[in-house]
Structure formats: structure tokens, C-alpha cells
Design a protein around this motif. Structure first.
Motif, PDB file in Angstrom:
ATOM      1  N   ARG A 246      20.499  -5.724   0.246  1.00 41.13           N
ATOM      2  CA  ARG A 246      19.806  -5.061   1.343  1.00 41.13           C
ATOM      3  C   ARG A 246      20.068  -3.567   1.233  1.00 41.13           C
ATOM      4  NH1 ARG A 246      18.930  -9.819   1.310  1.00 41.13           N
ATOM      5  NH2 ARG A 246      18.735 -11.241   3.076  1.00 41.13           N
ATOM      6  N   MET A 247      19.057  -2.771   1.627  1.00 39.77           N
ATOM      7  CA  MET A 247      19.206  -1.322   1.656  1.00 39.77           C
ATOM      8  C   MET A 247      19.024  -0.830   3.076  1.00 39.77           C
ATOM      9  SD  MET A 247      19.805   0.338  -1.294  1.00 39.77           S
ATOM     10  CE  MET A 247      19.045   1.939  -1.079  1.00 39.77           C
ATOM     11  N   GLU A 248      19.691   0.263   3.376  1.00 41.64           N
ATOM     12  CA  GLU A 248      19.507   0.891   4.680  1.00 41.64           C
ATOM     13  C   GLU A 248      18.072   1.416   4.796  1.00 41.64           C
ATOM     14  OE1 GLU A 248      22.440   3.944   4.784  1.00 41.64           O
ATOM     15  OE2 GLU A 248      24.041   2.585   4.169  1.00 41.64           O
ATOM     16  N   PRO A 249      17.537   1.547   6.019  1.00 40.31           N
ATOM     17  CA  PRO A 249      16.167   2.061   6.183  1.00 40.31           C
ATOM     18  C   PRO A 249      15.994   3.403   5.492  1.00 40.31           C
ATOM     19  CG  PRO A 249      16.981   1.177   8.247  1.00 40.31           C
ATOM     20  CD  PRO A 249      18.151   1.163   7.303  1.00 40.31           C
ATOM     21  N   SER A 250      14.864   3.556   4.802  1.00 37.85           N
ATOM     22  CA  SER A 250      14.612   4.758   4.019  1.00 37.85           C
ATOM     23  C   SER A 250      14.001   5.857   4.881  1.00 37.85           C
ATOM     24  CB  SER A 250      13.662   4.422   2.867  1.00 37.85           C
ATOM     25  OG  SER A 250      13.227   5.588   2.212  1.00 37.85           O
ATOM     26  N   PRO A 251      14.409   7.116   4.674  1.00 38.36           N
ATOM     27  CA  PRO A 251      13.770   8.211   5.402  1.00 38.36           C
ATOM     28  C   PRO A 251      12.383   8.551   4.848  1.00 38.36           C
ATOM     29  CG  PRO A 251      15.395   9.065   3.881  1.00 38.36           C
ATOM     30  CD  PRO A 251      15.525   7.575   3.827  1.00 38.36           C
ATOM     31  N   SER A 252      12.070   8.040   3.654  1.00 41.80           N
ATOM     32  CA  SER A 252      10.777   8.327   3.028  1.00 41.80           C
ATOM     33  C   SER A 252      10.296   7.078   2.294  1.00 41.80           C
ATOM     34  CB  SER A 252      10.915   9.512   2.052  1.00 41.80           C
ATOM     35  OG  SER A 252       9.668   9.825   1.459  1.00 41.80           O
TER      36      SER A 252
ATOM     37  N   GLY B  12       0.926  -6.571   6.946  1.00 42.62           N
ATOM     38  CA  GLY B  12       2.150  -6.953   7.640  1.00 42.62           C
ATOM     39  C   GLY B  12       2.856  -5.824   8.343  1.00 42.62           C
ATOM     40  N   GLY B  13       2.649  -4.601   7.890  1.00 44.23           N
ATOM     41  CA  GLY B  13       3.242  -3.461   8.571  1.00 44.23           C
ATOM     42  C   GLY B  13       4.646  -3.103   8.143  1.00 44.23           C
ATOM     43  N   GLU B  14       5.370  -3.982   7.403  1.00 46.95           N
ATOM     44  CA  GLU B  14       6.731  -3.669   7.007  1.00 46.95           C
ATOM     45  C   GLU B  14       6.728  -2.556   5.959  1.00 46.95           C
ATOM     46  OE1 GLU B  14       9.066  -7.048   5.881  1.00 46.95           O
ATOM     47  OE2 GLU B  14       8.042  -8.357   7.298  1.00 46.95           O
ATOM     48  N   VAL B  15       7.685  -1.646   6.077  1.00 44.34           N
ATOM     49  CA  VAL B  15       7.807  -0.558   5.109  1.00 44.34           C
ATOM     50  C   VAL B  15       9.037  -0.809   4.238  1.00 44.34           C
ATOM     51  CG1 VAL B  15       6.628   1.075   6.594  1.00 44.34           C
ATOM     52  CG2 VAL B  15       9.117   0.907   6.696  1.00 44.34           C
ATOM     53  N   GLU B  16       9.020  -0.234   3.019  1.00 44.60           N
ATOM     54  CA  GLU B  16      10.058  -0.582   2.056  1.00 44.60           C
ATOM     55  C   GLU B  16      10.117   0.467   0.971  1.00 44.60           C
ATOM     56  OE1 GLU B  16      11.728  -2.360  -1.541  1.00 44.60           O
ATOM     57  OE2 GLU B  16       9.647  -1.746  -1.282  1.00 44.60           O
TER      58      GLU B  16
ATOM     59  N   GLU C  51       0.852  -1.190   0.000  1.00 45.15           N
ATOM     60  CA  GLU C  51       0.000   0.000   0.000  1.00 45.15           C
ATOM     61  C   GLU C  51       0.885   1.236   0.000  1.00 45.15           C
ATOM     62  OE1 GLU C  51      -2.968   2.148   3.204  1.00 45.15           O
ATOM     63  OE2 GLU C  51      -2.949  -0.041   3.081  1.00 45.15           O
ATOM     64  N   ALA C  52       0.566   2.199  -0.860  1.00 45.16           N
ATOM     65  CA  ALA C  52       1.379   3.408  -0.972  1.00 45.16           C
ATOM     66  C   ALA C  52       1.267   4.257   0.290  1.00 45.16           C
ATOM     67  CB  ALA C  52       0.957   4.215  -2.191  1.00 45.16           C
ATOM     68  N   LEU C  53       2.415   4.611   0.861  1.00 42.51           N
ATOM     69  CA  LEU C  53       2.437   5.450   2.052  1.00 42.51           C
ATOM     70  C   LEU C  53       2.298   6.925   1.703  1.00 42.51           C
ATOM     71  CD1 LEU C  53       5.275   3.662   4.034  1.00 42.51           C
ATOM     72  CD2 LEU C  53       2.854   3.771   4.648  1.00 42.51           C
ATOM     73  N   ARG C  54       2.594   7.275   0.478  1.00 42.22           N
ATOM     74  CA  ARG C  54       2.464   8.650  -0.012  1.00 42.22           C
ATOM     75  C   ARG C  54       2.342   8.583  -1.527  1.00 42.22           C
ATOM     76  NH1 ARG C  54       6.818   7.769   2.838  1.00 42.22           N
ATOM     77  NH2 ARG C  54       6.267   9.310   4.388  1.00 42.22           N
ATOM     78  N   ASP C  55       1.934   9.664  -2.145  1.00 32.97           N
ATOM     79  CA  ASP C  55       1.810   9.679  -3.600  1.00 32.97           C
ATOM     80  C   ASP C  55       3.166   9.380  -4.248  1.00 32.97           C
ATOM     81  OD1 ASP C  55      -0.799  10.389  -3.197  1.00 32.97           O
ATOM     82  OD2 ASP C  55      -0.617  12.422  -4.020  1.00 32.97           O
ATOM     83  N   ASN C  56       3.128   8.609  -5.336  1.00 37.15           N
ATOM     84  CA  ASN C  56       4.333   8.341  -6.118  1.00 37.15           C
ATOM     85  C   ASN C  56       3.941   8.283  -7.594  1.00 37.15           C
ATOM     86  OD1 ASN C  56       3.804   5.524  -6.978  1.00 37.15           O
ATOM     87  ND2 ASN C  56       4.032   4.998  -4.804  1.00 37.15           N
ATOM     88  N   PRO C  57       4.866   8.058  -8.517  1.00 33.82           N
ATOM     89  CA  PRO C  57       4.517   8.117  -9.953  1.00 33.82           C
ATOM     90  C   PRO C  57       3.467   7.123 -10.416  1.00 33.82           C
ATOM     91  CG  PRO C  57       6.881   8.340  -9.675  1.00 33.82           C
ATOM     92  CD  PRO C  57       6.328   7.999  -8.335  1.00 33.82           C
ATOM     93  N   VAL C  58       3.232   6.017  -9.683  1.00 33.13           N
ATOM     94  CA  VAL C  58       2.231   5.048 -10.142  1.00 33.13           C
ATOM     95  C   VAL C  58       1.047   4.912  -9.189  1.00 33.13           C
ATOM     96  CG1 VAL C  58       3.972   3.703 -11.386  1.00 33.13           C
ATOM     97  CG2 VAL C  58       3.335   3.014  -9.072  1.00 33.13           C
ATOM     98  N   ALA C  59       1.132   5.464  -7.988  1.00 33.86           N
ATOM     99  CA  ALA C  59       0.068   5.249  -7.002  1.00 33.86           C
ATOM    100  C   ALA C  59      -0.192   6.504  -6.189  1.00 33.86           C
ATOM    101  CB  ALA C  59       0.453   4.109  -6.061  1.00 33.86           C
TER     102      ALA C  59
END
Length: 438
Positions: A387-393, A401-405, A364-372
């Protein structure tokens, strides 16, 4: 109703030889003058490259998690246009999928939706009569799945093949064909599966010489498939104003769903390939796509192409980067103890790990983006070792599930999730909507 001859190749488990048998069968049928359309079950980008090399036709993905029944039938009929026969290569084991019993995202689900006969590919190395209880178990497990024959892989000798044939005849199943145990028939592998056909050609000539097959039996079974109801068109009709979409396409980036690219074209996009490895400038375009692939294998060359990295960093329009593309947009990529600077358009550094992250995703989109727009849900798939470091946005939150990515600033969307946009065409409409630049 439409009668499309078709056959599904399944297996008891991964690694049994489905792709190898599919390649051999595509060639044998093609030599008979038949136009054979290959399909692949599941979100696999690698095996289709080999099927395309053997058939000369674009390979489409059939996935019961991404598409509901009508959508899947529409895609199947869309892909099978002009073909004499459809050959569907399964994924993993016949009943392996998103859930424990393979009701969703499995080869069995697709076979039932297509009402297609199934041939089981069995790794027969060291096996004779034991093939019977194995095949009988798969044959009887789900009455809705029609297991009608067997291909045997890694057969020791013609006498071994005869033993397998006799054993299967005792339960009324034909041995449709077999391949010998021979290292020359193997396709090399690496961490995301088989090596792409564009890098190492599949062993087509060796397979042609080695494959023993009863084509008449194969054709009888394929033509026994029941007619399918007429499905609505897979692609929308009527184009909007043209939008130029530049998409990365070279040895480092080439993971795209072909039906997704066709959807972009159907909605008016002009697709323009470019190479982050070789090109020094971007083509003139309003939208930029960076698909998945193997940037870790070409990290030094990608880092050395400073002109392309700068061109992407300065690109003013919408940017969508998936998996390998996300890694490329990061501040840099670690491969072992070596660090390679990347585009630097998104925060964080990517680092290769020992274990993969893989599976279906509904996000689910947490904020507007180019496709959602914020709150909209999309389906996709992950398969990566980075693996990527945690994103600030972060861009997405796992539904339930609650996981952000991922990362988004509204204009750039970078994520490890490969979105299946044909399941959510609104995402393509949004991507192609004129975006304010400047």
C-alpha cells in the motif's frame, strides 16, 4: 486461413495443476521433436517463467480484456510462428474472468476466439466416478467451448487412473494423461503465486519420469482445431530513430509483458537491461523502465545499493515504474516493522499488507505523463500486497469508478497498474518521443 495445431489447458478452479501438466506436456512433446509454443491466458508473469524454462521459447499473454479479437489472433499467430503446435495454459477456472460469467478475460473467451479444443485438468485426489458429472458440467455449459479430454492430477495409483479412464469413457471423453500425487512434483508458492523459475527450477526431471500421457491422442485433438483467418501483423513495420531504454531486470524486478518489450523494439527502442540489486550505475539511456517484481524480498540489498538509488534519482529522462518499481521509487519500504530507504523519487512510503489488491483496470490520465496525455484511457492490471500513502499528484483515475492512484510529475510515472501497452501503442510512441532534458 492458417491451420495451427493448438490445445488449451483449462481447469475447474485455480490450483488444479494446469502449470504442472503444461510443463510435463511441453517436455513430452518436445521429446517427440516438436517445436511447441506456450501461451498463458491472463496477466500472469510467474507461470510463464516456468513454461519458458520447459520450452525454451518466449511466452506470450492472451487476454480478451486487453485485446479485441483481431488483436488477440494477431498476437497468437505472431507467437506461433515457426512452431509445430501451440499450447495455451488457462487462468483460474475455465469460466473465471473479469465478469461473473467469464465472458471477458477468461480462458473460455480465449478458447472460443482461437476456436481451440480444451483439455480439462482435474485435481482427481479422492475422486473416481464423480469426475464424470464435474467434467460433463463444464463440457455442456457453453456450446462454444469444446471440452475434448481430461488430464488428471494427484492420482493415487495406476488403478486409480484406470477407474478415472473407465468413468470418462462412459461419456466419450478420453483420459489424455495423468500425474501422481507426489510432493516432488509441486512448485513452491509465495504471496504472488508460484516461485519464479529463475529462483527454483521447475521439477522437470521428476515430471518427465512421472507423467503418463497418450501423446497420439493429444496430437489428434490439437490438429483437429479449425483453420484461423489470417490476422494482420501484431507489430508495426518500420522503425523510428533509436532510443535507448534501460529496464530493470534481476531477481527483484522482472515483470514485463514480452509482447510489450517487442513493441518497444519494433518502434526503434534499444533495450538495455540493468540490475538495481547488483549494478552501481545506470547504462547510458534516454528512458528508464522499472517493472514489477519482488522488491520486498530484497529490500535490504536494494537499500544498501546507494549508488544505484542516487543514479536513478538523478536520471533526467522519462521514468516509468510499475508496481514493484513504484515501491522502489518511493521514500522507503516497510516490511513488517523494518524500514528500508528506497530511491526517494516519488512521495510516500510503501508498506506491505496482509490482503492483496488485484484485478483488471481501465484508467484515465489525470495529467500528462510519459505514456499518456491527460484524459487518455489505458488498460492494465493490478496484483500486489503493498500500500502507498495518498499521492499529492495522482497519475490515474479509474474509468467509471473515481478512484485515483499512482504519481506523476509529467516526467516520472509511478503506479501500481501494470499497463498493457500493446493495446495502446500510442503510449509507446509517446514514451519514445524525444523528451527535453536538463
Amino acid at each position: 486461413m492458417r491451420r495451427i495445431p493448438r490445445l488449451v489447458l483449462a481447469a475447474p478452479h485455480s490450483g488444479a495443476g494446469k502449470t504442472t501438466v503444461a510443463l510435463a506436456l511441453l517436455q513430452a512433446l518436445g521429446e517427440r521433436g516438436l517445436r511447441v509454443q506456450p501461451f498463458k491466458v491472463g496477466p500472469d508473469y510467474v507461470d510463464p517463467s516456468h513454461l519458458e524454462a520447459a520450452s525454451g521459447r518466449r511466452v506470450y499473454h492472451l487476454d480478451g480484456f486487453f485485446l479485441h479479437e483481431t488483436g488477440l489472433l494477431s498476437l497468437f499467430q505472431h507467437g506461433a510462428r515457426g512452431a509445430d503446435l501451440a499450447l495455451v495454459e488457462g487462468v483460474m477456472g475455465l469460466f473465471d474472468g473479469k465478469d461473473a460469467l467469464g465472458q471477458v478475460g477468461s480462458t473460455a473467451q480465449v478458447a472460443k476466439l482461437l476456436k481451440a479444443p480444451v483439455a480439462l485438468v482435474v485435481d482427481a485426489f479422492g475422486m473416481a466416478g464423480s469426475i464424470v458429472p464435474l467434467v460433463q458440467g463444464f463440457r455442456s455449459y457453453d456450446p462454444g467451448v469444446q471440452v475434448v479430454g481430461v488430464f488428471a492430477n494427484r492420482v493415487g495409483s495406476p488403478r486409480h487412473a484406470e477407474l478415472l479412464r473407465e468413468a470418462l469413457n462412459s461419456v466419450g471423453l478420453p483420459l489424455l494423461g495423468w500425474l501422481p500425487q507426489d510432493p516432488l512434483l509441486q512448485i513452491p508458492e509465495r504471496h504472488l503465486g508460484l516461485v519464479l523459475a529463475g529462483e527454483i527450477p521447475p521439477p522437470l526431471e521428476a515430471l518427465r519420469r512421472a507423467f503418463q500421457v497418450d501423446l497420439e491422442a493429444v496430437l489428434r485433438l490439437a490438429t483437429s482445431a479449425l483453420p484461423l483467418p489470417e490476422a494482420p501483423p501484431f507489430l508495426p513495420e518500420g522503425k523510428r530513430a533509436g532510443v535507448r531504454v534501460a529496464y530493470a531486470w534481476d531477481r527483484a524486478f522482472r515483470f514485463y509483458y514480452p509482447e510489450g518489450l517487442e513493441l518497444l523494439e519494433a518502434l526503434g527502442a534499444e533495450l538495455i537491461p540493468f540490475s538495481p540489486l547488483e549494478d552501481l550505475a545506470l547504462p547510458r539511456a534516454e528512458v528508464l523502465l522499472l517493472g514489477g517484481g519482488y522488491p520486498e524480498l530484497f529490500a535490504a540489498q536494494l537499500a544498501e545499493n546507494r549508488a544505484m538509488r542516487e543514479a536513478i534519482r538523478l536520471f533526467p529522462g522519462p521514468v516509468v515504474a510499475e508496481c514493484g518499481g513504484y515501491m522502489y521509487l518511493s521514500q522507503g519500504l516497510w516490511v513488517g516493522e523494518d524500514f528500508f530507504p528506497m530511491v526517494g523519487l516519488v512521495p510516500g512510503e510503501a508498506r506491505m499488507a496482509e490482503r492483496p489488491v488485484l484485478g483488471y483496470r481501465e484508467v484515465e490520465a489525470l495529467r500528462d505523463n510519459p505514456v499518456a496525455r491527460k484524459g487518455e484511457a489505458f488498460k492494465g492490471h493490478e496484483f500486489h500486497y503493498a500500500r502507498m500513502e495518498p499521492s499529492p499528484s495522482p497519475a490515474w483515475q479509474r474509468v467509471g469508478g473515481g478512484e485515483v492512484e499512482g504519481y506523476t510529475d509529467g516526467r516520472v510515472l509511478a503506479s501500481f497498474v501494470h499497463l498493457y501497452l500493446p493495446a495502446q501503442p500510442r503510449g509507446v510512441h509517446r514514451l519514445l518521443t524525444p523528451f527535453p532534458q536538463g
